[in-house]
Design an enzyme around this catalytic site. Structure first.
Site, mmCIF file in Angstrom:
data_model
loop_
_atom_site.group_PDB
_atom_site.id
_atom_site.type_symbol
_atom_site.label_atom_id
_atom_site.label_comp_id
_atom_site.label_asym_id
_atom_site.label_seq_id
_atom_site.Cartn_x
_atom_site.Cartn_y
_atom_site.Cartn_z
ATOM 1 N N TYR A 164 -2.006 -1.045 10.370
ATOM 2 C CA TYR A 164 -2.055 -1.346 8.935
ATOM 3 C C TYR A 164 -0.807 -0.817 8.227
ATOM 4 O O TYR A 164 -0.144 -1.547 7.477
ATOM 5 C CB TYR A 164 -3.308 -0.730 8.308
ATOM 6 C CG TYR A 164 -3.399 -0.961 6.826
ATOM 7 C CD1 TYR A 164 -3.772 -2.203 6.316
ATOM 8 C CD2 TYR A 164 -3.106 0.060 5.918
ATOM 9 C CE1 TYR A 164 -3.842 -2.422 4.949
ATOM 10 C CE2 TYR A 164 -3.180 -0.151 4.555
ATOM 11 C CZ TYR A 164 -3.552 -1.395 4.070
ATOM 12 O OH TYR A 164 -3.605 -1.606 2.720
ATOM 13 N N SER A 188 0.846 -1.190 0.000
ATOM 14 C CA SER A 188 0.000 0.000 0.000
ATOM 15 C C SER A 188 0.882 1.240 0.000
ATOM 16 O O SER A 188 2.034 1.194 0.461
ATOM 17 C CB SER A 188 -0.880 0.004 1.259
ATOM 18 O OG SER A 188 -1.534 1.245 1.426
#
Length: 266
Positions: free
Chosen positions: A161, A148
């Site tokens: 995350y 990401s």
């Protein structure tokens, strides 16, 4: 419990995609089926997987095998590892399964945070380890680890995350050097805002995110596979995301994490 269907025999290249029932994983499954890969499709939702596999078989004439598994469960993860390690035709592993949590870390459910680390880090690591010996022995193969843009900086209110994705990037970059000369490629795919179920599941308010930064899952997958053909290690799909990544690299880290927190803060 992990459930495995029986695939019909085929001599085609084979790929295994985790998190294949939705979003980027689904887009990988569709694109790889069009490119005549036989597929092993992994996700928790057995009903979705069965429907997807049947549709891909009918539309593309490939073998598609649904494998229902919760990769945060150690016994079910081991089943998928064994499938990967025993597959002599596996040419591509897409480690796509993952999820995020949003909010002040001090208030988040510790069990949910642990599950996030298990899926985003532990499962990805173990499945990569299961795939590599066979690929190295065959002198061919590739692993795409879906990371990401959040990997590129600390992200307040999305702390776990972003940290798991930073692991994915570091791990993948290290493997890239270890695998030089083996014929095996690895890639860290770093998408930004993508139109999937991810944001809703994580509880991220995207109402303030401008439309021009969004990408479709199909566009992300197309960029990833094109980068794999070029041998690129880090793939940041989309010009807007590439500009954001360059800006984050150049700006003071204190400013970057402050802005990241402002964007994500519930």
């Amino acid at each position: 419990m992990a459930k495995r269907a029986v695939a019909r025999p085929s001599g085609a290249r084979r790929a295994l995609v985790t998190g294949a029932s939705a979003g980027i994983g689904l887009a990988f499954a569709e694109r790889l089926a069009r490119e005549h890969y036989d597929l092993i499709l992994v996700a928790r939702n057995a009903e979705r997987l069965a429907a997807l596999a049947q549709g891909l078989r009918q539309r593309h004439g490939i073998a598609a095998e649904p494998l229902s598994a919760d990769l945060t469960d150690s016994s079910e993860l081991r089943v998928v590892e064994q499938v990967i390690a025993g597959d002599q035709q596996l040419e591509l592993l897409v480690n796509n399964a993952g999820f995020g949590t949003v909010g002040p870390f001090v208030r988040l459910d510790p069990d949910r945070e642990e599950a996030e680390v298990k899926l985003n880090v532990l499962a990805l690591t173990r499945l990569t380890r299961a795939a590599l010996p066979g690929m190295v022995a065959r002198h061919r193969g590739a692993i795409i680890n879906v990371s990401s843009l959040a990997a590129l900086q600390p992200t307040p209110f999305n702390a776990t995350y972003a940290a798991t994705k930073a692991f994915v990037n570091s791990f993948t970059e290290a493997l890239h050097e270890e695998l030089r000369g083996t014929g095996v490629q690895v890639q860290a795919l770093c998408p930004g805002f993508t139109r999937t179920e991810f944001q809703e599941r994580a509880g991220i308010d995207t109402s303030h995110v401008p439309s021009f930064v969004w990408m479709t899952p199909d566009a992300v997958v197309a960029a990833s596979l094109a980068a794999l053909q070029r041998g690129s290690l880090i793939c940041i799909p989309g010009l807007g995301n590439q500009v954001l990544a360059a800006a984050a690299n150049a700006a003071p880290r204190s400013l970057v994490r402050r802005l990241a927190g402002m964007i994500i803060k519930p």
